[in-house]
Design a protein around this motif. Structure first.
Motif, PDB file in Angstrom:
ATOM      1  N   LEU A  76      33.271  41.189  27.280  1.00 53.30           N
ATOM      2  CA  LEU A  76      34.388  41.565  26.409  1.00 53.30           C
ATOM      3  C   LEU A  76      35.460  40.492  26.434  1.00 53.30           C
ATOM      4  O   LEU A  76      36.157  40.249  25.463  1.00 53.30           O
ATOM      5  CB  LEU A  76      35.001  42.898  26.859  1.00 53.30           C
ATOM      6  N   ILE A  77      35.593  39.847  27.583  1.00 49.08           N
ATOM      7  CA  ILE A  77      36.587  38.789  27.713  1.00 49.08           C
ATOM      8  C   ILE A  77      36.066  37.460  27.155  1.00 49.08           C
ATOM      9  O   ILE A  77      36.727  36.777  26.390  1.00 49.08           O
ATOM     10  CB  ILE A  77      36.990  38.641  29.196  1.00 49.08           C
ATOM     11  N   PHE A  78      34.823  37.139  27.515  1.00 48.84           N
ATOM     12  CA  PHE A  78      34.283  35.836  27.104  1.00 48.84           C
ATOM     13  C   PHE A  78      33.968  35.766  25.609  1.00 48.84           C
ATOM     14  O   PHE A  78      33.902  34.698  25.033  1.00 48.84           O
ATOM     15  CB  PHE A  78      33.012  35.516  27.902  1.00 48.84           C
ATOM     16  N   GLU A  79      33.740  36.933  25.006  1.00 47.09           N
ATOM     17  CA  GLU A  79      33.404  36.898  23.581  1.00 47.09           C
ATOM     18  C   GLU A  79      34.614  36.627  22.705  1.00 47.09           C
ATOM     19  O   GLU A  79      34.474  36.344  21.522  1.00 47.09           O
ATOM     20  CB  GLU A  79      32.729  38.208  23.163  1.00 47.09           C
ATOM     21  N   VAL A  80      35.805  36.773  23.274  1.00 42.60           N
ATOM     22  CA  VAL A  80      36.990  36.407  22.502  1.00 42.60           C
ATOM     23  C   VAL A  80      36.991  34.889  22.387  1.00 42.60           C
ATOM     24  O   VAL A  80      37.059  34.191  23.383  1.00 42.60           O
ATOM     25  CB  VAL A  80      38.277  36.871  23.215  1.00 42.60           C
ATOM     26  N   ASP A  81      36.859  34.404  21.172  1.00 42.53           N
ATOM     27  CA  ASP A  81      36.752  32.964  21.001  1.00 42.53           C
ATOM     28  C   ASP A  81      37.988  32.443  20.262  1.00 42.53           C
ATOM     29  O   ASP A  81      38.048  32.472  19.041  1.00 42.53           O
ATOM     30  CB  ASP A  81      35.477  32.646  20.226  1.00 42.53           C
ATOM     31  N   GLY A  82      38.960  31.991  21.045  1.00 39.48           N
ATOM     32  CA  GLY A  82      40.191  31.467  20.440  1.00 39.48           C
ATOM     33  C   GLY A  82      39.943  30.225  19.609  1.00 39.48           C
ATOM     34  O   GLY A  82      40.729  29.889  18.733  1.00 39.48           O
ATOM     35  N   PHE A 110      43.684  27.284  23.342  1.00 45.42           N
ATOM     36  CA  PHE A 110      43.404  27.911  24.637  1.00 45.42           C
ATOM     37  C   PHE A 110      44.413  29.029  24.895  1.00 45.42           C
ATOM     38  O   PHE A 110      44.033  30.152  25.241  1.00 45.42           O
ATOM     39  CB  PHE A 110      43.451  26.862  25.747  1.00 45.42           C
ATOM     40  N   SER A 111      45.693  28.725  24.678  1.00 40.61           N
ATOM     41  CA  SER A 111      46.730  29.731  24.910  1.00 40.61           C
ATOM     42  C   SER A 111      46.529  30.932  24.006  1.00 40.61           C
ATOM     43  O   SER A 111      46.695  32.078  24.416  1.00 40.61           O
ATOM     44  CB  SER A 111      48.112  29.148  24.635  1.00 40.61           C
ATOM     45  N   ASP A 112      46.190  30.632  22.747  1.00 39.27           N
ATOM     46  CA  ASP A 112      45.966  31.703  21.790  1.00 39.27           C
ATOM     47  C   ASP A 112      44.826  32.610  22.276  1.00 39.27           C
ATOM     48  O   ASP A 112      44.927  33.838  22.219  1.00 39.27           O
ATOM     49  CB  ASP A 112      45.605  31.067  20.444  1.00 39.27           C
ATOM     50  N   GLY A 113      43.782  31.971  22.784  1.00 34.99           N
ATOM     51  CA  GLY A 113      42.647  32.742  23.300  1.00 34.99           C
ATOM     52  C   GLY A 113      43.046  33.605  24.484  1.00 34.99           C
ATOM     53  O   GLY A 113      42.636  34.759  24.586  1.00 34.99           O
ATOM     54  N   VAL A 114      43.879  33.056  25.359  1.00 32.07           N
ATOM     55  CA  VAL A 114      44.322  33.824  26.530  1.00 32.07           C
ATOM     56  C   VAL A 114      45.112  35.051  26.085  1.00 32.07           C
ATOM     57  O   VAL A 114      44.886  36.161  26.575  1.00 32.07           O
ATOM     58  CB  VAL A 114      45.184  32.941  27.474  1.00 32.07           C
ATOM     59  N   GLY A 115      46.010  34.848  25.118  1.00 27.82           N
ATOM     60  CA  GLY A 115      46.810  35.960  24.612  1.00 27.82           C
ATOM     61  C   GLY A 115      45.935  37.045  24.005  1.00 27.82           C
ATOM     62  O   GLY A 115      46.118  38.236  24.269  1.00 27.82           O
ATOM     63  N   THR A 116      44.971  36.620  23.204  1.00 28.29           N
ATOM     64  CA  THR A 116      44.058  37.565  22.569  1.00 28.29           C
ATOM     65  C   THR A 116      43.266  38.325  23.631  1.00 28.29           C
ATOM     66  O   THR A 116      43.114  39.542  23.569  1.00 28.29           O
ATOM     67  CB  THR A 116      43.079  36.808  21.643  1.00 28.29           C
ATOM     68  N   THR A 117      42.773  37.573  24.617  1.00 27.08           N
ATOM     69  CA  THR A 117      41.988  38.181  25.690  1.00 27.08           C
ATOM     70  C   THR A 117      42.799  39.228  26.442  1.00 27.08           C
ATOM     71  O   THR A 117      42.300  40.308  26.740  1.00 27.08           O
ATOM     72  CB  THR A 117      41.551  37.096  26.692  1.00 27.08           C
ATOM     73  N   LEU A 118      44.054  38.888  26.723  1.00 23.20           N
ATOM     74  CA  LEU A 118      44.900  39.821  27.467  1.00 23.20           C
ATOM     75  C   LEU A 118      45.040  41.143  26.732  1.00 23.20           C
ATOM     76  O   LEU A 118      44.932  42.215  27.329  1.00 23.20           O
ATOM     77  CB  LEU A 118      46.289  39.218  27.700  1.00 23.20           C
ATOM     78  N   LEU A 162      35.525  25.809  26.825  1.00 21.54           N
ATOM     79  CA  LEU A 162      35.142  24.446  26.447  1.00 21.54           C
ATOM     80  C   LEU A 162      33.842  24.421  25.651  1.00 21.54           C
ATOM     81  O   LEU A 162      33.704  23.660  24.690  1.00 21.54           O
ATOM     82  CB  LEU A 162      35.029  23.566  27.695  1.00 21.54           C
ATOM     83  N   LEU A 163      32.888  25.273  26.044  1.00 25.66           N
ATOM     84  CA  LEU A 163      31.631  25.370  25.284  1.00 25.66           C
ATOM     85  C   LEU A 163      31.926  25.767  23.844  1.00 25.66           C
ATOM     86  O   LEU A 163      31.431  25.152  22.902  1.00 25.66           O
ATOM     87  CB  LEU A 163      30.710  26.416  25.922  1.00 25.66           C
ATOM     88  N   ASN A 164      32.728  26.804  23.689  1.00 24.76           N
ATOM     89  CA  ASN A 164      33.089  27.257  22.342  1.00 24.76           C
ATOM     90  C   ASN A 164      33.842  26.172  21.587  1.00 24.76           C
ATOM     91  O   ASN A 164      33.612  25.954  20.402  1.00 24.76           O
ATOM     92  CB  ASN A 164      33.981  28.506  22.419  1.00 24.76           C
ATOM     93  N   ARG A 185      24.546  31.392  20.905  1.00 30.03           N
ATOM     94  CA  ARG A 185      24.915  32.704  21.403  1.00 30.03           C
ATOM     95  C   ARG A 185      23.685  33.453  21.931  1.00 30.03           C
ATOM     96  O   ARG A 185      23.714  34.043  23.012  1.00 30.03           O
ATOM     97  CB  ARG A 185      25.584  33.470  20.270  1.00 30.03           C
ATOM     98  N   TRP A 186      22.587  33.402  21.164  1.00 29.41           N
ATOM     99  CA  TRP A 186      21.349  34.060  21.605  1.00 29.41           C
ATOM    100  C   TRP A 186      20.876  33.461  22.923  1.00 29.41           C
ATOM    101  O   TRP A 186      20.553  34.162  23.867  1.00 29.41           O
ATOM    102  CB  TRP A 186      20.241  33.886  20.569  1.00 29.41           C
ATOM    103  N   LEU A 187      20.834  32.136  22.922  1.00 29.05           N
ATOM    104  CA  LEU A 187      20.381  31.440  24.129  1.00 29.05           C
ATOM    105  C   LEU A 187      21.266  31.812  25.307  1.00 29.05           C
ATOM    106  O   LEU A 187      20.776  32.147  26.386  1.00 29.05           O
ATOM    107  CB  LEU A 187      20.427  29.926  23.913  1.00 29.05           C
ATOM    108  N   SER A 188      22.559  31.782  25.066  1.00 31.05           N
ATOM    109  CA  SER A 188      23.483  32.006  26.164  1.00 31.05           C
ATOM    110  C   SER A 188      23.402  33.455  26.661  1.00 31.05           C
ATOM    111  O   SER A 188      23.416  33.704  27.862  1.00 31.05           O
ATOM    112  CB  SER A 188      24.898  31.607  25.726  1.00 31.05           C
ATOM    113  N   ASP A 189      23.249  34.401  25.731  1.00 32.03           N
ATOM    114  CA  ASP A 189      23.107  35.801  26.160  1.00 32.03           C
ATOM    115  C   ASP A 189      21.914  35.950  27.090  1.00 32.03           C
ATOM    116  O   ASP A 189      21.960  36.657  28.092  1.00 32.03           O
ATOM    117  CB  ASP A 189      22.909  36.712  24.938  1.00 32.03           C
TER     118      ASP A 189
END
Lengths: 268, 335
Positions: A76-82, A110-118, A162-164, A185-189
């Motif tokens: 749920l956290i990692f899928e947020v892709d800022g 990165f900051s935007d992603g952190v905010g969204t994740t929070l 960084l991957l994203n 995404r498939w591979l990584s899952d």
């Protein structure tokens, strides 16, 4: 082109992202129901599988359920892709207006992603509590493992970002990255341990998968959390995460500067 | 005084891969790509003094936006010199960013999902504007641009006029020394246009902000600018005052005469009859060859005249002629 590191601006990016996401409340509430359902399915699936098969060593039923539940929370956290915004910015050309600001664009993403994740993390807390009534989730074996998990999680978060980021930078050349992201995404899952613990893969494959960057995102924090690796193994796993962090920072910086030059030289 | 914006022989050539038709073409392009070169800006030299308000004109695709992008540092020139407030913009993009403000009429820089107020707060952090200065500027802009009512509305819900006002405030909060305005009045109604024009004049006069204005609305230019620069097909065609342009390219004036009684046949020395309907007549004359005064005297001596009006050449007509016919570089006027 040095950017002075003004934390204030980046905190603002995170806080604005948090507020922005909070305005889309329907999405937030629909996630809550889905989380409870998914946790329930995890328990049902693994319980059924274990009832008819011999449990693998070091992965008893309660461990695998803990693994899958924590993996679900991590996802749920990692899928947020800022950095997904980057693709849009490149496609629509609004990247140019961002370049007009005295700011680091990767830093702001990165900051935007952190905010969204929070915001997402906070919004799942109530459903998490309900879900924990359905399943028993083990705690990390000791305080040290808990602390190591926090570190492994933070490193995994950074590697995932960084991957994203690298993937979305491809849009500088192709404008569209959807197909690429779907495949990755498939591979990584499958290969990160997000769904199935990597220890369940056959020996040789397992040896390879454990050292791929995908493992640094999911598998490492999870193994630390469950106490599946100890002492020096933890140290080595964290070092490996740091190595991936360095590799992808370098790669990201390189792709970014090439992509930006492309806009800057060719006019997008 | 040192100019704040300076370009010398500025040139930008875009090199783009050329597509060939069909699958075979696509395959060939894969192995031996062909490139087409487009010269977007060619040898543009201009200097803008601090505090000037300049109109930068040209037809669509003339190279205006490319020039502005080079001035902002988001585009690297192919050759030539560009300097803004002593910096080479593309070498020092982020430093340059602090000295400049940009408004694009066609593209908002505000944060779509956030209320205007939040966008401003974010910009304060991005530009590291001292709090006291930020408060003074914001209060002033809220007041002049009458933004009080919609300060807490998400940007996506604002009307175009409101959004433009927000964009202007956003571009100026950090006290930029130079502002580039790219078609800032496009799509606005007459009242909103006038409000924006007044605001532009105000920041130019009261704050001494240097303004480079790109627009297709010549009313903007006539209202705001003394000096204009015209560019077409990447080349500088004119750099000088509106007055000089009118003198040089708009020598033909028109005299409209209303007679006291119908006239069958009107003739005046030094003017060409363009149109007559017995009671009125319109003459064209070259202001360099004959003065309006002499022309009227001649007319009044011969006919009973009730009223006369002189029509000055209008900027739009002149500009249209320049866009259509062009000017050879030797004709380019310099102030």
């Amino acid at each position: 082109m040095g950017h002075s590191l003004r934390l204030d601006a980046y905190l603002q990016f995170a806080s604005k992202a948090f507020q922005r996401e909070a305005t889309y409340r329907v999405e937030v509430f629909s996630e809550i129901g889905s989380l409870v359902l998914r946790v329930y399915l995890i328990r049902a699936l693994w319980t059924a599988l274990y009832a008819h098969n011999r449990a693998p060593a070091n992965l008893p039923l309660h461990t695998i359920i803990t693994y899958s539940t924590v993996a679900l929370l991590l996802s749920l956290i990692f899928e947020v892709d800022g950095t997904r915004q980057l693709r849009e910015k490149i496609r629509l050309g609004t990247i140019a207006t961002d370049l007009l600001k005295p700011i680091s664009i990767p830093g702001s993403l990165f900051s935007d992603g952190v905010g969204t994740t929070l915001l997402h993390a906070m919004s799942v807390i109530p459903s998490l509590l309900i879900a924990l009534l359905l399943v028993h989730v083990d705690r990390p074996p000791d305080l040290a493992a808990g602390a190591a998990f926090a570190a492994a999680f933070a490193l995994g978060y950074a590697v995932n970002f960084l991957l994203n980021f690298c993937m979305n930078c491809v849009a500088f050349w192709t404008l569209e990255t959807f197909a690429l992201q779907l495949v990755v995404r498939w591979l990584s899952d499958l290969l990160s341990g997000a769904i199935i613990p990597l220890t369940l893969f056959p020996g040789a494959l397992q040896g390879v998968l454990l050292h791929l960057p995908f493992a640094a995102v999911y598998s490492t924090p999870l193994f630390v959390y469950l106490g599946l690796i100890h002492g020096q193994q933890i140290g080595r796993a964290l070092l490996e995460q740091i190595a991936w962090l360095i590799v992808f920072s370098g790669l990201g910086a390189w792709i970014w500067s090439r992509g930006r030059d492309r806009v800057v030289v060719q006019g997008g | 005084m040192e100019p704040i914006v300076r370009t010398r022989d500025l040139r930008k050539v875009f090199r783009r891969p050329q597509r060939r038709p069909g699958v075979a073409g696509a395959l060939r392009a894969l192995f031996s790509p062909a490139f087409a070169e487009t010269v977007a800006v060619s040898d543009v030299s201009m200097e803008i003094a601090a505090g000037e308000l300049i109109g930068y004109l040209g037809p669509n695709g003339a190279g205006k936006s490319t020039t502005i992008k080079m001035l902002t540092g988001i585009l690297v020139p192919t050759s030539g010199v560009v300097e803004v407030a002593g910096l080479i913009p593309w070498r020092r993009r982020t430093e340059n960013a602090r000295n400049i403000g940009v408004v694009f009429g066609q593209r908002s820089q505000l944060y779509w999902d956030l209320p205007l107020r939040e966008s401003f707060e974010l910009l304060r952090a991005i530009y590291d504007i001292p709090r006291a200065r930020y408060r003074v500027n914001l209060d002033e802009f809220i007041d002049i641009l009458e933004m009080g009512e919609f300060l807490d509305t998400p940007v996506r819900q604002l009307s175009l006029g409101q959004r433009m006002r927000g964009d202007f405030a956003a571009a100026l909060l950090h006290d930029p020394r130079v502002v580039y305005l790219d078609e800032p009045t496009i799509g606005l109604d007459v009242v909103a246009k006038e409000a924006i024009r007044e605001f532009i004049l105000r920041i130019n006069q009261q704050r001494g902000t240097t303004v480079l204005l790109t627009t297709h609305d010549l009313a903007d230019v006539e209202r705001l600018c003394r000096r204009i620069v015209i560019i077409d097909r990447g080349r500088l065609l004119y750099d000088g005052t509106i007055e000089d342009l009118k003198d040089a390219y708009g020598r033909t004036r028109r005299l409209v005469v209303e007679f006291a009684e119908p006239q069958d046949h009107v003739v005046v020395e030094g003017a060409t009859l363009e149109h007559t309907d017995r009671c009125t007549a319109r003459f064209a004359f070259d202001r360099g060859a004959i003065s309006a005064d002499r022309l009227i005297t001649a007319l009044v001596a011969r006919y009973a005249v009730r009223d006369v009006a002189i029509e000055e050449p209008d900027l739009e007509g002149i500009i249209r002629r320049i866009y259509l016919e062009g000017i050879s570089p030797s004709e380019v006027l310099r102030p």
